[in-house]
Design an enzyme around this catalytic site. Sequence first.
Site, PDB file in Angstrom:
ATOM      1  CG  ASP A  13      17.896   0.673 -45.616  1.00  0.00           C
ATOM      2  OD1 ASP A  13      17.249   0.513 -46.667  1.00  0.00           O
ATOM      3  OD2 ASP A  13      17.797   1.678 -44.892  1.00  0.00           O
ATOM      4  CE  LYS A  16      13.976  -6.104 -46.151  1.00  0.00           C
ATOM      5  NZ  LYS A  16      14.790  -5.022 -45.603  1.00  0.00           N
ATOM      6  N   GLY A  40      13.967  -0.136 -51.329  1.00  0.00           N
ATOM      7  CA  GLY A  40      15.043  -0.072 -52.330  1.00  0.00           C
ATOM      8  C   GLY A  40      15.929  -1.274 -52.104  1.00  0.00           C
ATOM      9  CG  HIS A  41      14.900  -4.822 -51.926  1.00  0.00           C
ATOM     10  ND1 HIS A  41      13.790  -5.614 -51.995  1.00  0.00           N
ATOM     11  CD2 HIS A  41      14.897  -4.315 -50.671  1.00  0.00           C
ATOM     12  CE1 HIS A  41      13.145  -5.585 -50.828  1.00  0.00           C
ATOM     13  NE2 HIS A  41      13.804  -4.797 -50.020  1.00  0.00           N
ATOM     14  CD  GLN A 224       9.188  -0.788 -46.350  1.00  0.00           C
ATOM     15  OE1 GLN A 224       8.211  -1.500 -46.297  1.00  0.00           O
ATOM     16  NE2 GLN A 224       9.573  -0.241 -47.490  1.00  0.00           N
TER      17      GLN A 224
END
Length: 429
Positions: A13, A16, A40-41, A224
């Site tokens: 988080d 990225k 989750g991006h 991650q």
Amino acid sequence: MPAVTIVGMQWGDEGKGKITDLLASEAEMVVRYQGGNNAGHTVVVNDEEFKLHLIPSGILYKDVVCVLGNGVVINPRVLLEEMEGLTKRGIDLSNLRISDRAQVIMPYHPVLDRLEEEARTAWRIGTTGKGIGPAYVDKYSRYDAIRFVDFIDEDYFRERLKEVVEVKNRVLKKVYNHPGFDCEEIFEEYREYAKALRPLVTDTSLLVYDAIKAGRKVLLEGAQGTLLDIDHGTFPFVSSSNPTAGGASAGTGVGPTMIEQVAGVIKAYTTRVGEGPFPTELSGDEAKCLREGRGREYGVTTGRPRRCGWFDAVIARYAARINGVTSIIITKLDVLDEFDTIKICTGYKYRGEILRDFPASLRILAECEPVFEEVPGWKQDITGIRDYDALPTEAKRYLERLAELTGAPISLVSVGWEREDTIVKTPIW
Ligand code: IMP
């Protein structure tokens, strides 16, 4: 050879997705190398928000080839849903490719993930429940795994599925009292997914190799973060893959000598989702200010509130070393705009001794007390600033102290959610 690996230096988080999207504007290829839809991006473009779980963040550019590498575990249903969502929003997916060696997440993986977590009595990992761990377990146990190359070969897939489901059902029924899965049902559902995805499946290590050899700009996108790495993270409260830079080579199939830079993405403070020790964790108003304010610290995948704390330079130094970071990208600096003073953890105090290196033992980590230095805040909105020298003096001092403690130079600083809310100190490309 202009390949750059982007790694998270904390517990994921770090932002990225935004950074990959930004750098992808000049890239020709973006490759995910590990993890799955536990990631989750978030990418924000012209006030439009895109939440990506599997598809590389470069997908918003028409000409960028986006690759899911061999190290990724892919749930085909989730991938197709994500593709459909993007197509509906006008995003062109003709440049998406999937490695023939990537692993398939099957319906029993998320079920096993949940059942295994529920069965734990002493502690739980706090997984995202997406079946990532069980899919990697199957990969490493070998017998029960299904790769994309096998999945798209209908006859072979049918045969393999029969054997594997039989084994899974035995475990599900006998250990977890679960009714198990119907092999034919899975086959009928998955053969449709295979039909839809077959045209995208190829030997992606060759694609990536050719691109790098031809001098094209390639980004290897880690999901991650370092402390969720199966080898180097806060084990056992980690994910099941290698998000660290070492994983980029194994998870894409290009040799480490072909990767020129490692850009470490690190938040100006620290967050973590899931269980496990977190030395600089805050509670009360300061945590609330980081979580509820501009930080919006809620998991993209699970919606869980993220635990928040001050910047931890022990972690930063460790991540810089493990990943061989060549520059750092500091994100979410603007979230600290309102603080009168800001703390930086420079070391850990453990039983009267100062530790400067990140310990392997979680029992030691849980007993560590952070040693803080306190610096003045800048108390002004910095989201509109695009030039490093135009930052308030206190913000520059803070950044320079983080770089000094981390032991790596700063390339970019992110000061907001939008693509253009970024300061380029030293260009990556
Ligand atoms: P899993 O990857 O679902 O097995 O979860 C293992 C641990 O990694 C849990 O603590 C999750 O919260 C954490 N985790 C997995 N993916 C992410 C991510 O993309 N960001 C932050 N934490 C993650």
